[in-house]
Design an enzyme around this catalytic site. Structure first.
Site, PDB file in Angstrom:
ATOM      1  N   HIS A 168      -7.941  -5.424  -0.032  1.00  0.00           N
ATOM      2  CA  HIS A 168      -6.789  -4.612   0.377  1.00  0.00           C
ATOM      3  C   HIS A 168      -6.351  -5.032   1.786  1.00  0.00           C
ATOM      4  CE1 HIS A 168      -4.171  -1.119  -0.005  1.00  0.00           C
ATOM      5  NE2 HIS A 168      -4.417  -0.868   1.275  1.00  0.00           N
ATOM      6  N   SER A 220       0.834  -1.195   0.000  1.00  0.00           N
ATOM      7  CA  SER A 220       0.000   0.000   0.000  1.00  0.00           C
ATOM      8  C   SER A 220       0.878   1.257   0.000  1.00  0.00           C
ATOM      9  CB  SER A 220      -0.978  -0.056   1.186  1.00  0.00           C
ATOM     10  OG  SER A 220      -2.023   0.861   1.034  1.00  0.00           O
ATOM     11  N   ASP A 269     -10.081  -4.159  -4.166  1.00  0.00           N
ATOM     12  CA  ASP A 269      -9.157  -3.128  -3.701  1.00  0.00           C
ATOM     13  C   ASP A 269      -9.210  -1.961  -4.682  1.00  0.00           C
ATOM     14  OD1 ASP A 269      -7.075  -1.550  -2.852  1.00  0.00           O
ATOM     15  OD2 ASP A 269      -5.532  -3.087  -3.054  1.00  0.00           O
TER      16      ASP A 269
END
Length: 313
Positions: free
Chosen positions: A285, A163, A255
């Site tokens: 995610h 991320s 995601d």
């Protein structure tokens, strides 16, 4: 769209019921430290079954404005010297720490048979952009300079992150292009936030699960990179990718960041960089740090670690 992994779907249903029973205030109304504490408690509780045969040592690495905490993971089977992954945790540049990602780093180290150096870079809003990016770059340079004492081979060093940490890893990989003394051999980008100039379809279509539009807006506001004279270090949509190290980009089907990860892998390939894309259509995610939620996570982590092992030799 694929069907979500059943275990993650069940988890999200329970969370939705809890939120209905006890609604949470908007993120803006909660001090960042409280959000961090809640995230740490939740993710630690979802990743208790990571490998135990990994030795950990807390230490200090160089940061952009003084030392930052770091943790070295050495799996039982690691040779000395081994390859090294310098790793940056996710959390929107605002939340996340060594503890939220401890189980994930253990899995990577054990599965790849290499050492992992997790870097606890400074977080916004207390330390706005580019503090985290400065720390990530300085810590990576420090790892090259201290490779021998870390038990690693300076010719087999990679960067990685998930991320926001994937953004940091990609940014460091580009910053070190042309640095003859510090040649990264690989970049591991797990559902990375690339921050493209144009909003992707997946960001338009998906509001969650896990990563909501409100959270993305909150992270962006607190980081305060937009409009900064060096914003291109975070907003990687127009960076020249020529000469970047080989990459593995991993995306998840549920995601909002999936399209920018896919597009980045394609841009790397177009720039002549060896880049692989692995997509997990049923996952969400943040899945790597929720190892106890579904058997799909340790399986994906093992596949990722195998790719890292192959890249580090």
């Amino acid at each position: 769209m694929s069907v979500m992994d059943a275990d993650f779907e069940a988890m999200l249903q329970l969370q939705a019921q809890a939120a209905e029973a006890q609604p949470q205030p908007p993120l803006d109304a909660i001090p960042p430290e409280m959000v961090r504490a809640g995230y740490r408690m939740q993710r630690q509780g979802q990743n208790l079954n990571a490998p135990k045969d990994v030795e950990t040592r807390d230490l200090k690495a160089a940061g952009g404005a003084g030392d930052v905490p770091a943790r070295l993971y050495t799996p039982a089977a690691a040779a000395t010297p081994s390859g090294l992954l310098v790793y940056f945790h996710g959390g929107g540049f605002v939340i996340g720490d060594l503890e939220t990602h401890d189980g994930h780093c253990r899995r990577l180290a054990a599965g790849a048979g290499c050492r992992v150096l997790a870097v606890d870079y400074r977080l916004a809003p207390e330390h706005p952009f580019p503090a985290g990016h400065d720390d990530a770059l300085a810590a990576t340079k420090w790892a090259f300079e201290h490779a021998v004492e870390l038990g690693t081979d300076p010719t087999r060093i990679a960067v990685g992150g998930d991320s926001a940490g994937g953004n940091l890893a990609a940014s460091v990989a580009l910053d070190l292009v042309g640095d003859a003394k510090r040649r990264l051999v690989f970049q591991l980008l797990l559902y990375p936030g690339i921050w493209p100039d144009q909003e992707t379809q997946s960001r338009k279509d998906l509001d969650g699960p896990v990563l909501t539009r409100a959270a993305l807006d909150w992270f962006e506001k607190l980081l305060a990179a937009v409009g900064h004279p060096h914003a291109e270090r975070a907003m990687l949509g127009n960076r020249d990718l020529t000469g970047a190290p080989p990459a593995l980009v991993v995306t998840a089907g549920f995601d909002p960041l999936q399209d920018e990860g896919r597009d980045y892998a394609e841009r790397l390939s177009a720039a002549g960089v060896k880049a692989s894309l692995v997509h997990y259509p049923t996952l969400v995610h943040d899945f790597y740090i929720m190892g106890d939620v579904s058997p799909a996570v340790p399986k994906a982590a093992a596949e990722t670690a195998a790719a890292l092992k192959a890249a580090l030799g």
